[in-house]
Design a protein around this motif. Structure first.
Motif, PDB file in Angstrom:
ATOM      1  N   SER A 158     -80.252  62.800 115.053  1.00 10.26           N
ATOM      2  CA  SER A 158     -79.996  61.427 115.482  1.00 10.26           C
ATOM      3  C   SER A 158     -78.574  61.018 115.145  1.00 10.26           C
ATOM      4  CB  SER A 158     -80.990  60.471 114.828  1.00 10.26           C
ATOM      5  OG  SER A 158     -80.806  60.454 113.428  1.00 10.26           O
ATOM      6  N   ALA A 159     -78.135  59.948 115.774  1.00  5.92           N
ATOM      7  CA  ALA A 159     -76.808  59.408 115.494  1.00  5.92           C
ATOM      8  C   ALA A 159     -76.841  58.713 114.147  1.00  5.92           C
ATOM      9  CB  ALA A 159     -76.398  58.430 116.588  1.00  5.92           C
ATOM     10  N   GLY A 160     -75.854  58.989 113.314  1.00  8.09           N
ATOM     11  CA  GLY A 160     -75.760  58.344 112.013  1.00  8.09           C
ATOM     12  C   GLY A 160     -75.180  56.951 112.146  1.00  8.09           C
ATOM     13  N   ARG A 161     -75.329  56.176 111.103  1.00  7.47           N
ATOM     14  CA  ARG A 161     -74.808  54.807 111.115  1.00  7.47           C
ATOM     15  C   ARG A 161     -73.284  54.763 111.122  1.00  7.47           C
ATOM     16  NH1 ARG A 161     -79.783  53.947 108.184  1.00  7.47           N
ATOM     17  NH2 ARG A 161     -79.022  55.051 106.374  1.00  7.47           N
ATOM     18  N   ASP A 162     -72.659  55.799 110.583  1.00  5.92           N
ATOM     19  CA  ASP A 162     -71.202  55.795 110.464  1.00  5.92           C
ATOM     20  C   ASP A 162     -70.505  56.651 111.521  1.00  5.92           C
ATOM     21  OD1 ASP A 162     -72.084  58.182 109.541  1.00  5.92           O
ATOM     22  OD2 ASP A 162     -71.023  58.107 107.625  1.00  5.92           O
ATOM     23  N   GLY A 163     -71.195  56.964 112.603  1.00 14.60           N
ATOM     24  CA  GLY A 163     -70.572  57.704 113.687  1.00 14.60           C
ATOM     25  C   GLY A 163     -70.843  59.188 113.675  1.00 14.60           C
ATOM     26  N   GLY A 164     -71.357  59.732 112.583  1.00 10.37           N
ATOM     27  CA  GLY A 164     -71.692  61.149 112.530  1.00 10.37           C
ATOM     28  C   GLY A 164     -73.070  61.395 113.126  1.00 10.37           C
TER      29      GLY A 164
END
Length: 125
Positions: A29-35
């Motif tokens: 999944s997409a991380g909260r910080d863009g990773g």
């Protein structure tokens, strides 16, 4: 004191972590910080490092290192950096240092679909 988990609570820790806000269905999944975050089910002590399975809950990875002194965690990050074709420093263990259920963060601008595609390709080879 260790927490006891009954049969109904055997959903993996990584899956529980990723089931929160903003998580997509599946292990990547997409991380909260863009990773990008990956739910990993680690199997240390294998002969060779390999992606063994990709399910809707986690990516199973056999790790060619013993589960002591962080060796398996280091090998997991090194191996995933090779599979995903990114620098070793761009793959970090986010959660689960002493557990088989881990969350690995990829610190590059890749989409979750790109990461999942590479992991599935590695699992099928």
């Amino acid at each position: 004191m260790p927490r006891k988990v009954g049969p109904a609570g055997r959903e993996g820790a990584a899956a529980r972590i990723l089931s929160g806000k903003g998580a997509s269905s599946g292990p990547v999944s997409a991380g909260r910080d863009g990773g990008v975050t990956i739910a990993v089910r680690a199997k240390p002590g294998a002969r060779l490092s390999a992606v063994t399975d990709v399910t809707s809950e986690a990516v199973s990875v056999a790790i060619a290192a013993p589960p002591s002194e962080g060796e398996a965690n280091a090998e997991l990050c090194r191996y995933l950096s090779k599979v995903l074709e990114v620098k070793k420093s761009e793959v970090v263990l986010d959660k689960g240092a002493k557990s088989r259920e881990k969350v690995v963060k990829i610190l590059v601008s890749m989409t979750p679909d790109e990461v999942l595609e590479k992991l599935k390709k590695e699992a099928s080879s």
